[in-house]
Write a protein that holds these residues in place. Structure first.
Motif, short mmCIF file in Angstrom:
data_model
loop_
_atom_site.label_atom_id
_atom_site.label_comp_id
_atom_site.label_asym_id
_atom_site.label_seq_id
_atom_site.Cartn_x
_atom_site.Cartn_y
_atom_site.Cartn_z
N GLU A 162 -81.22 32.47 -15.65
CA GLU A 162 -81.08 31.16 -15.34
C GLU A 162 -82.06 30.19 -15.91
OE1 GLU A 162 -81.93 31.53 -10.94
OE2 GLU A 162 -80.07 32.34 -10.68
N PRO A 163 -81.43 30.37 -17.56
CA PRO A 163 -82.13 29.12 -18.31
C PRO A 163 -82.06 27.82 -18.14
CG PRO A 163 -80.43 30.37 -19.20
CD PRO A 163 -80.60 30.94 -17.98
N PHE A 164 -82.80 26.97 -18.26
CA PHE A 164 -82.60 25.28 -18.27
C PHE A 164 -83.43 24.55 -19.28
CE2 PHE A 164 -86.14 26.84 -15.29
CZ PHE A 164 -87.04 25.86 -15.84
N TYR A 165 -83.05 23.62 -19.68
CA TYR A 165 -83.50 22.64 -20.51
C TYR A 165 -84.96 22.06 -19.82
CZ TYR A 165 -79.67 23.43 -23.93
OH TYR A 165 -78.95 23.80 -24.81
N THR A 166 -85.81 22.05 -20.56
CA THR A 166 -87.06 21.40 -20.16
C THR A 166 -87.92 20.64 -21.28
OG1 THR A 166 -89.25 21.69 -19.25
CG2 THR A 166 -88.17 23.42 -20.59
N ASP A 177 -99.17 34.26 -13.86
CA ASP A 177 -98.98 34.43 -12.37
C ASP A 177 -97.84 33.91 -11.83
OD1 ASP A 177 -101.38 35.76 -11.98
OD2 ASP A 177 -102.67 33.76 -11.52
N ASP A 178 -97.38 32.68 -12.54
CA ASP A 178 -95.96 32.03 -11.99
C ASP A 178 -94.72 33.08 -12.14
OD1 ASP A 178 -97.22 29.76 -10.83
OD2 ASP A 178 -96.95 28.57 -12.59
N ASP A 179 -94.96 33.51 -13.65
CA ASP A 179 -93.79 34.18 -14.10
C ASP A 179 -93.85 35.82 -13.24
OD1 ASP A 179 -93.46 32.19 -15.91
OD2 ASP A 179 -93.95 33.39 -17.40
N ARG A 180 -94.59 36.31 -12.85
CA ARG A 180 -94.79 37.44 -12.01
C ARG A 180 -94.05 37.29 -10.90
NH1 ARG A 180 -99.66 38.21 -12.57
NH2 ARG A 180 -100.26 37.95 -10.44
N MET A 181 -94.87 36.00 -10.16
CA MET A 181 -94.21 35.91 -8.58
C MET A 181 -92.76 35.61 -8.79
SD MET A 181 -97.31 33.61 -7.57
CE MET A 181 -98.97 34.46 -7.25
N ASN A 182 -92.17 34.86 -10.23
CA ASN A 182 -90.67 34.93 -10.09
C ASN A 182 -89.89 36.15 -10.57
OD1 ASN A 182 -90.23 32.19 -9.08
ND2 ASN A 182 -91.28 31.43 -11.04
N TYR A 190 -87.09 29.02 -17.46
CA TYR A 190 -86.16 30.17 -16.81
C TYR A 190 -86.66 30.09 -15.41
CZ TYR A 190 -85.08 31.87 -21.30
OH TYR A 190 -84.74 32.02 -22.67
N GLN A 191 -85.47 30.47 -14.48
CA GLN A 191 -85.88 30.38 -12.87
C GLN A 191 -86.37 31.87 -12.47
OE1 GLN A 191 -85.14 27.84 -11.09
NE2 GLN A 191 -83.39 26.67 -11.60
N ARG A 192 -85.66 32.96 -13.00
CA ARG A 192 -86.14 34.42 -12.53
C ARG A 192 -86.33 35.30 -13.67
NH1 ARG A 192 -85.73 35.69 -7.21
NH2 ARG A 192 -85.08 33.85 -5.90
N PHE A 193 -87.20 36.04 -13.50
CA PHE A 193 -87.71 36.96 -14.68
C PHE A 193 -87.58 38.76 -14.17
CE2 PHE A 193 -90.22 34.01 -17.14
CZ PHE A 193 -89.96 32.65 -16.08
N THR A 194 -87.17 39.38 -14.94
CA THR A 194 -86.71 40.92 -14.30
C THR A 194 -87.15 41.93 -15.60
OG1 THR A 194 -84.65 40.88 -15.66
CG2 THR A 194 -84.77 40.31 -13.32
N ILE A 195 -87.58 42.94 -14.87
CA ILE A 195 -87.66 44.11 -15.78
C ILE A 195 -86.64 45.13 -15.30
CG2 ILE A 195 -89.22 46.46 -16.19
CD1 ILE A 195 -91.46 44.57 -15.95
N ASN A 196 -85.85 45.77 -16.19
CA ASN A 196 -84.56 46.53 -16.03
C ASN A 196 -83.61 45.81 -15.21
OD1 ASN A 196 -85.37 48.25 -17.97
ND2 ASN A 196 -85.84 50.05 -16.52
N PRO A 225 -75.53 30.85 -29.66
CA PRO A 225 -75.17 30.11 -28.59
C PRO A 225 -75.08 28.47 -28.72
CG PRO A 225 -77.10 31.19 -27.89
CD PRO A 225 -76.91 31.56 -29.38
N MET A 226 -76.17 28.24 -29.75
CA MET A 226 -76.69 26.55 -29.87
C MET A 226 -76.93 26.25 -28.43
SD MET A 226 -76.30 26.63 -33.10
CE MET A 226 -76.64 24.93 -33.61
N SER A 227 -76.28 25.08 -27.97
CA SER A 227 -76.75 24.51 -26.88
C SER A 227 -76.27 25.17 -25.52
CB SER A 227 -76.44 23.11 -26.73
OG SER A 227 -74.81 22.84 -26.95
N ASP A 228 -75.48 26.19 -25.80
CA ASP A 228 -74.67 26.72 -24.67
C ASP A 228 -75.41 28.12 -23.97
OD1 ASP A 228 -73.10 28.19 -22.82
OD2 ASP A 228 -71.43 28.24 -23.91
N LEU A 229 -76.31 27.82 -22.75
CA LEU A 229 -77.25 28.74 -22.49
C LEU A 229 -76.62 29.76 -21.57
CD1 LEU A 229 -80.10 26.51 -21.23
CD2 LEU A 229 -79.54 27.45 -23.67
N ASN A 230 -75.03 30.05 -21.66
CA ASN A 230 -74.24 31.03 -21.32
C ASN A 230 -73.76 31.82 -22.09
OD1 ASN A 230 -74.33 30.22 -18.31
ND2 ASN A 230 -73.09 28.65 -18.87
N ARG A 231 -74.42 31.86 -23.12
CA ARG A 231 -73.99 32.54 -24.65
C ARG A 231 -75.04 33.35 -25.11
NH1 ARG A 231 -70.00 31.06 -28.62
NH2 ARG A 231 -69.75 33.35 -28.46
N GLY A 232 -74.92 34.39 -26.22
CA GLY A 232 -75.74 34.69 -26.95
C GLY A 232 -76.90 35.71 -26.29
#
Ligand code: CU
Length: 476
Positions: free
Chosen positions: A183-187, A309-314, A217-223, A144-151
């Protein structure tokens, strides 16, 4: 037990449904099909847009397999060849990589190895023989290189479970859990290694540029569900539950703990370990898999999730509910203890390698607003460079020498390697295809290539791979 089985049946019927649909509409073969379609395939993956409802009123629009993310669980039998149909409903060519399997370059799904692409709005059919047994997976291998909607930022991943020829089967219920971030973002924020013993980043050298982009990332998931959404895992007291974990992240290395319980780790990257051990916290670099048995002997409603904690809450967690138990799911902060691959290994001597290959990992800071570049032995990947030749059947010792402050989950295609030394500690018998090398540390792993052809080595952290962290071998 019924829960998992129902989901499995549902997923496999979905895969079957897609297969029938695909053969029914009788698409013409794309130019690079290796075999013309005739009759339904054993495995069908349809790459296309999907909507993933990760939480209440929160839907991710991405690309997935067979209308879902994760895609269907693909169960195969070791050594029994299958026909695979790949359909691409997107506008760009795709690569489907059979991670951890020993397959020919044509079907491995890596551009560097000159594998076959699935053309945009086209299809590809081939046969493959699943091996070795255990937890593998399938994922996109485009860059994806710089395109966070791919790969691997998308939802294109699915478990592949290759049934061994003989199955020990000492469990009452089997669950497949894949972690992924959305919802990846550059930081500019760098992830700190919080562990004890982690080597601190040295102060920047004179004239050195500052660190370049990192991904958050904004959100984190399992399955595909944030913690608290979707069904809990339902268990019964006294059950032995076999968990298959997969870190299907594009860039994150994660830890997982199960409040009130311990994991008996039985396999790493699908390969049974010599010495199963009880641990409180699992660690998985990007693309790593862990199989662990948990004895359900602490009735209640619990959280299985990341200790961060932050990632679990997200969202990075899932509720585990015992039969007839209700109440607010409980989280208990686990003891901090560094992950150690060698506790699962043997102390026996390994054979001496016939050749030692030093692989030094380096970083060139990209500066503010730029991308860091990554090097192996001082060079970023160059597709015009001659691949390094390896002899089939020869035992090589790969020395993963991480000269950067980042942790790198490095991956070798089409092979497993045996860990022989981790951070100075000798070990044997732990077979893997990805290993997480912490900052400024060294891991040694032996490999005896058995398959001809191009074989890619790379960091599985998508941004690292895309910006140079790759090396091509050619096995002759
Ligand atoms: Cu890396």
């Amino acid at each position: 037990m019924d829960e998992a089985k129902t989901r499995r049946d549902f997923l496999s019927s979905m895969a079957l449904g897609a297969g029938l649909l695909a053969s029914g509409c009788n698409r013409s073969a794309a130019p690079n099909s290796v075999e013309p379609p005739s009759g339904p395939a054993d495995v069908t993956l349809r790459i296309g847009p999907v909507l993933v409802d990760i939480a209440k009123d929160h839907t991710i629009s991405t690309v997935g397999y067979n209308g879902a993310s994760p895609g269907p669980l693909i169960r195969l039998k070791e050594g029994v060849p299958v026909t695979v149909d790949l359909f691409n409903d997107t506008d760009t060519p795709e690569l489907v990589h059979w991670h951890g399997q020993f397959v020919p370059v044509s079907v491995d799904g890596a551009a560097e190895e000159k594998s076959l692409f699935v053309p945009a709005h086209g299809n590809l059919r081939y046969r493959l023989t699943p091996q070795p047994s255990g937890a593998r997976f399938v994922h996109t291998h485009v860059m994806p290189m710089s395109d966070l909607n791919r790969g691997t930022y998308t939802g294109q991943f699915a478990f592949v479970y290759i049934e061994p020829k003989t199955n020990p089967g000492q469990y009452d219920q089997e669950l497949f859990l894949a972690t992924h971030e959305w919802e990846p973002f550059y930081t500019t924020e760098e992830e700190e290694e919080e562990e004890e013993g982690a080597v601190k980043k040295p102060p920047p050298q004179k004239d050195e540029k500052p660190n370049g982009w990192e991904i958050g990332y904004q959100r984190f998931t399992i399955n595909g569900k944030c913690l608290g959404f979707g069904d809990p895992l339902r268990v019964k007291e006294g059950q032995r539950v076999l968990f298959h974990f997969l870190n299907a992240s594009a860039t994150e290395n994660i830890q997982l703990a199960f409040a009130g319980h311990q994991f008996q780790v039985v396999a790493l990257d699908g390969n049974p370990v010599p010495h199963p051990q009880l641990v409180d916290v699992l660690e998985l670099g990007t693309a790593e898999r862990i199989d662990a048995v948990v004895e359900m002997k602490n009735a209640g409603v619990w959280i299985l999730g990341t200790p961060k904690d932050d990632d679990r809450m997200n969202g990075m967690g899932i509720v585990v509910e015992y039969a007839n138990k209700t109440g607010t799911p409980r989280w208990v902060k686990p003891q901090r203890k560094p992950w150690d691959y060698t506790i699962f290994g043997d102390s026996r001597q390994v054979p001496n390698p016939e050749e030692v290959i030093q692989l030094a990992f380096g970083k060139i800071n990209g500066g503010t607003g730029g991308f860091n570049r990554w090097t192996v032995n001082g060079k970023s990947y160059d597709d015009k460079a001659e691949p390094r030749t390896l002899q089939k059947g020869r035992r090589y010792r790969l020395v993963f020498d991480n000269q950067t402050d980042d942790a790198h989950p490095v991956h070798l295609h089409r092979n497993s390697f045996e860990l022989t030394n981790v951070y100075g500690k000798p070990t044997a018998g732990v077979l893997k295809d990805v290993v997480l090398v912490k900052g400024f540390k060294k891991i040694e792993a032996d490999v005896t290539p058995a398959l001809d052809g191009l074989t890619l080595f790379h960091c599985h952290q998508q941004l690292h791979m895309d910006y140079g962290f790759k090396l091509l071998f050619n096995v002759v």
